[in-house]
Scaffold this active site. Structure first.
Site, PDB file in Angstrom:
ATOM      1  N   ASP A  27       6.704   5.456  13.713  1.00  0.00           N
ATOM      2  CA  ASP A  27       6.549   6.193  12.630  1.00  0.00           C
ATOM      3  C   ASP A  27       5.008   6.889  12.308  1.00  0.00           C
ATOM      4  OD1 ASP A  27       7.762   6.321   9.555  1.00  0.00           O
ATOM      5  OD2 ASP A  27       5.868   5.782   8.990  1.00  0.00           O
ATOM      6  N   TYR A  69       5.760   1.861  -8.641  1.00  0.00           N
ATOM      7  CA  TYR A  69       6.903   2.831  -8.980  1.00  0.00           C
ATOM      8  C   TYR A  69       6.579   4.215  -8.737  1.00  0.00           C
ATOM      9  CZ  TYR A  69      10.781   3.486 -12.229  1.00  0.00           C
ATOM     10  OH  TYR A  69      12.072   3.986 -12.854  1.00  0.00           O
ATOM     11  N   GLU A 116       7.834  34.387   7.939  1.00  0.00           N
ATOM     12  CA  GLU A 116       8.044  34.313   9.511  1.00  0.00           C
ATOM     13  C   GLU A 116       7.754  32.992  10.014  1.00  0.00           C
ATOM     14  OE1 GLU A 116      10.027  35.989  10.636  1.00  0.00           O
ATOM     15  OE2 GLU A 116       9.847  37.824   9.535  1.00  0.00           O
ATOM     16  N   GLN A 162      -2.260  -1.944  -0.064  1.00  0.00           N
ATOM     17  CA  GLN A 162      -1.342  -3.382  -0.276  1.00  0.00           C
ATOM     18  C   GLN A 162      -2.030  -4.502   0.053  1.00  0.00           C
ATOM     19  OE1 GLN A 162       2.265  -3.152   2.358  1.00  0.00           O
ATOM     20  NE2 GLN A 162       2.629  -1.231   1.020  1.00  0.00           N
ATOM     21  N   ASP A 218       0.111   1.985   1.266  1.00  0.00           N
ATOM     22  CA  ASP A 218      -0.099   1.101   2.370  1.00  0.00           C
ATOM     23  C   ASP A 218      -1.563   0.606   2.257  1.00  0.00           C
ATOM     24  OD1 ASP A 218       2.453   1.082   4.097  1.00  0.00           O
ATOM     25  OD2 ASP A 218       2.150   3.171   4.188  1.00  0.00           O
ATOM     26  N   GLU A 219      -2.210   1.575   1.786  1.00  0.00           N
ATOM     27  CA  GLU A 219      -3.856   1.281   1.987  1.00  0.00           C
ATOM     28  C   GLU A 219      -4.230   0.179   0.776  1.00  0.00           C
ATOM     29  OE1 GLU A 219      -2.429   4.129   1.713  1.00  0.00           O
ATOM     30  OE2 GLU A 219      -3.193   5.200  -0.269  1.00  0.00           O
ATOM     31  N   HIS A 233       7.462  -0.246   5.154  1.00  0.00           N
ATOM     32  CA  HIS A 233       6.626   0.286   6.389  1.00  0.00           C
ATOM     33  C   HIS A 233       6.024  -1.164   6.829  1.00  0.00           C
ATOM     34  CE1 HIS A 233       4.386   2.615   9.225  1.00  0.00           C
ATOM     35  NE2 HIS A 233       3.549   2.832   8.295  1.00  0.00           N
ATOM     36  N   SER A 262       7.073   7.049  -5.117  1.00  0.00           N
ATOM     37  CA  SER A 262       7.849   7.611  -4.560  1.00  0.00           C
ATOM     38  C   SER A 262       9.089   6.663  -4.178  1.00  0.00           C
ATOM     39  CB  SER A 262       7.571   8.285  -3.033  1.00  0.00           C
ATOM     40  OG  SER A 262       8.539   8.812  -2.434  1.00  0.00           O
ATOM     41  N   SER A 299      19.942  34.612  16.742  1.00  0.00           N
ATOM     42  CA  SER A 299      20.177  35.515  17.578  1.00  0.00           C
ATOM     43  C   SER A 299      20.167  35.128  19.320  1.00  0.00           C
ATOM     44  CB  SER A 299      19.495  36.983  17.279  1.00  0.00           C
ATOM     45  OG  SER A 299      18.261  36.701  17.630  1.00  0.00           O
TER      46      SER A 299
HETATM   47  P1  NDP Z   1       3.331   5.712  -3.646  1.00  0.00           P
HETATM   48  O1  NDP Z   1       1.927   6.232  -3.326  1.00  0.00           O
HETATM   49  O2  NDP Z   1       4.099   6.425  -4.423  1.00  0.00           O
HETATM   50  O3  NDP Z   1       3.095   4.486  -4.972  1.00  0.00           O
HETATM   51  C1  NDP Z   1       2.544   4.685  -6.010  1.00  0.00           C
HETATM   52  C2  NDP Z   1       2.529   3.227  -6.866  1.00  0.00           C
HETATM   53  O4  NDP Z   1       1.744   2.164  -6.508  1.00  0.00           O
HETATM   54  C3  NDP Z   1       2.358   3.726  -8.298  1.00  0.00           C
HETATM   55  O5  NDP Z   1       3.287   2.821  -8.918  1.00  0.00           O
HETATM   56  C4  NDP Z   1       0.918   3.098  -8.535  1.00  0.00           C
HETATM   57  O6  NDP Z   1       1.015   2.578  -9.853  1.00  0.00           O
HETATM   58  C5  NDP Z   1       0.775   2.026  -7.741  1.00  0.00           C
HETATM   59  N1  NDP Z   1      -0.473   1.628  -7.250  1.00  0.00           N
HETATM   60  C6  NDP Z   1      -1.099   2.344  -6.535  1.00  0.00           C
HETATM   61  N2  NDP Z   1      -2.425   1.723  -6.459  1.00  0.00           N
HETATM   62  C7  NDP Z   1      -2.292   0.676  -6.980  1.00  0.00           C
HETATM   63  C8  NDP Z   1      -3.121  -0.408  -6.967  1.00  0.00           C
HETATM   64  N3  NDP Z   1      -4.553  -0.394  -6.596  1.00  0.00           N
HETATM   65  N4  NDP Z   1      -2.660  -1.620  -7.766  1.00  0.00           N
HETATM   66  C9  NDP Z   1      -1.556  -1.403  -8.436  1.00  0.00           C
HETATM   67  N5  NDP Z   1      -0.576  -0.702  -8.132  1.00  0.00           N
HETATM   68  C10 NDP Z   1      -1.045   0.425  -7.434  1.00  0.00           C
HETATM   69  O7  NDP Z   1       3.780   4.782  -2.547  1.00  0.00           O
HETATM   70  P2  NDP Z   1       5.159   5.076  -1.587  1.00  0.00           P
HETATM   71  O8  NDP Z   1       6.347   5.182  -2.363  1.00  0.00           O
HETATM   72  O9  NDP Z   1       4.758   6.503  -0.790  1.00  0.00           O
HETATM   73  O10 NDP Z   1       4.959   4.300  -0.545  1.00  0.00           O
HETATM   74  C11 NDP Z   1       5.488   2.785  -0.850  1.00  0.00           C
HETATM   75  C12 NDP Z   1       5.757   2.185   0.728  1.00  0.00           C
HETATM   76  O11 NDP Z   1       6.875   2.728   1.032  1.00  0.00           O
HETATM   77  C13 NDP Z   1       4.573   2.413   1.502  1.00  0.00           C
HETATM   78  O12 NDP Z   1       4.390   1.096   2.434  1.00  0.00           O
HETATM   79  C14 NDP Z   1       5.082   3.468   2.428  1.00  0.00           C
HETATM   80  O13 NDP Z   1       4.687   3.659   3.886  1.00  0.00           O
HETATM   81  C15 NDP Z   1       6.588   3.300   2.593  1.00  0.00           C
HETATM   82  N6  NDP Z   1       7.438   4.633   2.629  1.00  0.00           N
HETATM   83  C16 NDP Z   1       7.218   5.762   1.998  1.00  0.00           C
HETATM   84  C17 NDP Z   1       7.948   6.753   2.063  1.00  0.00           C
HETATM   85  C18 NDP Z   1       7.918   7.916   1.316  1.00  0.00           C
HETATM   86  O14 NDP Z   1       8.401   8.945   1.380  1.00  0.00           O
HETATM   87  N7  NDP Z   1       6.645   8.092   0.365  1.00  0.00           N
HETATM   88  C19 NDP Z   1       9.038   7.001   3.136  1.00  0.00           C
HETATM   89  C20 NDP Z   1       9.398   5.512   3.785  1.00  0.00           C
HETATM   90  C21 NDP Z   1       8.373   4.435   3.672  1.00  0.00           C
HETATM   91  P3  NDP Z   1       0.071   3.398 -11.132  1.00  0.00           P
HETATM   92  O15 NDP Z   1       1.042   4.297 -11.582  1.00  0.00           O
HETATM   93  O16 NDP Z   1      -0.377   2.146 -12.225  1.00  0.00           O
HETATM   94  O17 NDP Z   1      -1.110   4.211 -10.204  1.00  0.00           O
HETATM   95 MG    MG Z   2       8.519   7.992   9.195  1.00  0.00          MG
END
Ligand code: NDP
Ligand code: MG
Length: 341
Positions: A190, A24, A226, A85, A82-83, A107, A26, A251
């Protein structure tokens, strides 16, 4: 490339189905809220007592621990960093995944580099919105959507593509347009974009420009305006109407100066470096390096973040940006959960 629109997607694919949004942050927050507003039955899967748990509850969504969310779900969305997952998948998702469910990604990293190898009995799909989460949510609430990419890696139900299109519709993306690609193409392009142009190339370009002006004795505040502040104005024009619009709006002096000087700034050597960067992405060199860094506790990343914060450009920028804060907008964006490494 074929472009899909509203008429090509049907939210009925989710009738009687549950979509689990894991994470939950971004993407998770934006997507879960939009799906919920689109009438999809959503459950958010997060760690109990983490800050996401509280956020999702406060937003009025159903919340469960990851194994519970996965057990009920017909679509499982991996919206975690991603790291993390691979380990979360192995421990909490795989043992609870329903036969015939769809495993979804935003992704292609984990699948393309085989850090996650899904069982043969599930669909594997991607719906990658082309924008950061807060932007997706804002544009959705304005009645539109950001463009998205869909991919099918494994289709056991025969319905994989319809589910991916349905998710894109739930996010409003079919109003804008949805492209189809493959996991590998999405991952490689990407990573290349963020490393060489968007995040890597752009910050280095701004940094070097700022240094040049300040070292020549110009005030840092002027240098900031700038080379950094105005970047957005120019990028917005390019985004709206391509180079053509931008060259028309600036310009004639800027146009002539820019066109005659740019190849001295970004040179053939830069292009050769881009080619090499792309190779390292395709052959797995970057993936191996990034996994090792993650397994080493992200020490190098934290060190680099620390260095970056000390840049004069960053220190000056913090002060200057205060002048631009408009209360309403700042409040809205500050309410958004910030990512942390
Ligand atoms: P975030 O870093 O925002 O995700 C954070 C969430 O992951 C929180 O809910 C956090 O929970 C949870 N979390 C983190 N570590 C763990 C863990 N070890 N175990 C369980 N839950 C965990 O991720 P994004 O939204 O940036 O990215 C998600 C996917 O979307 C990725 O694959 C990314 O590549 C892809 N993506 C992202 C974009 C972006 O703009 N950010 C754009 C397009 C694709 P808690 O609060 O409990 O820590
Ligand atoms: Mg991209």
């Amino acid at each position: 490339m074929k472009i899909y629109h509203d008429k090509d997607a049907d939210l009925k694919v989710f009738d009687g189905k549950i979509v689990a949004v894991l994470g939950y942050g971004s993407q998770g927050r934006a997507q879960a809220l939009c799906f919920h507003d689109s009438g999809i039955d959503v459950v958010v899967g997060v760690r109990k007592n983490g800050k996401s748990w509280k956020n999702a509850k406060e937003d009025g969504l159903k919340v469960a621990e990851i194994p519970d969310a996965v057990r009920q779900a017909d679509v499982v969305m991996m919206l975690l960093p991603d790291e993390v997952q691979p380990e979360v998948y192995k421990e909490l998702v795989e043992p609870n995944l329903k036969e015939g469910a769809a495993l979804e990604f935003a992704h292609g990293f984990a699948i393309t580099y085989k850090l996650i190898v899904p069982p043969s009995g599930v669909d594997v799909i991607m719906m990658a919105p082309k924008g950061p989460g807060d932007m997706e949510r804002i544009i959705f609430t304005e009645g539109f959507g950001v463009p998205a990419l869909i991919c099918v890696y494994q289709d056991v139900t025969g319905n994989a593509k319809n589910i991916a299109l349905g998710l894109a519709k739930g996010l409003g993306s079919t109003r804008a347009g949805v492209f189809e690609s493959t996991f590998a193409n999405e991952t490689f392009t990407d990573l290349f974009g963020e490393q060489s142009v968007l995040c890597g190339g752009q910050t280095e370009l701004i940094k070097r420009g700022f240094e040049t002006l300040v070292e020549a004795g110009y005030p840092p505040e002027m240098a900031y305006f700038e080379v950094l502040h105005e970047t957005k104005l120019i990028v917005d024009l390019i985004n709206k109407g391509g180079f053509d619009l931008m060259w028309n709006v600036v310009s004639n002096t800027a146009e002539y100066g820019g066109m005659t000087r740019r190849e001295r700034v970004v040179t053939q050597q830069s292009k050769d470096a881009m080619v090499q960067i792309l190779k390292e992405i395709e052959d797995g060199t970057f993936k191996t390096q990034w996994r090792a860094e993650y397994e080493n506790g992200l020490t190098e990343l934290k060190r680099m973040e620390e260095e970056e914060r000390k840049l004069q450009l960053e220190v000056v920028g913090k002060e200057i940006r205060k002048l631009f804060e408009r209360k309403a907008r700042a409040g809205r964006l500050m309410a958004w959960p910030r990512r942390s490494t």
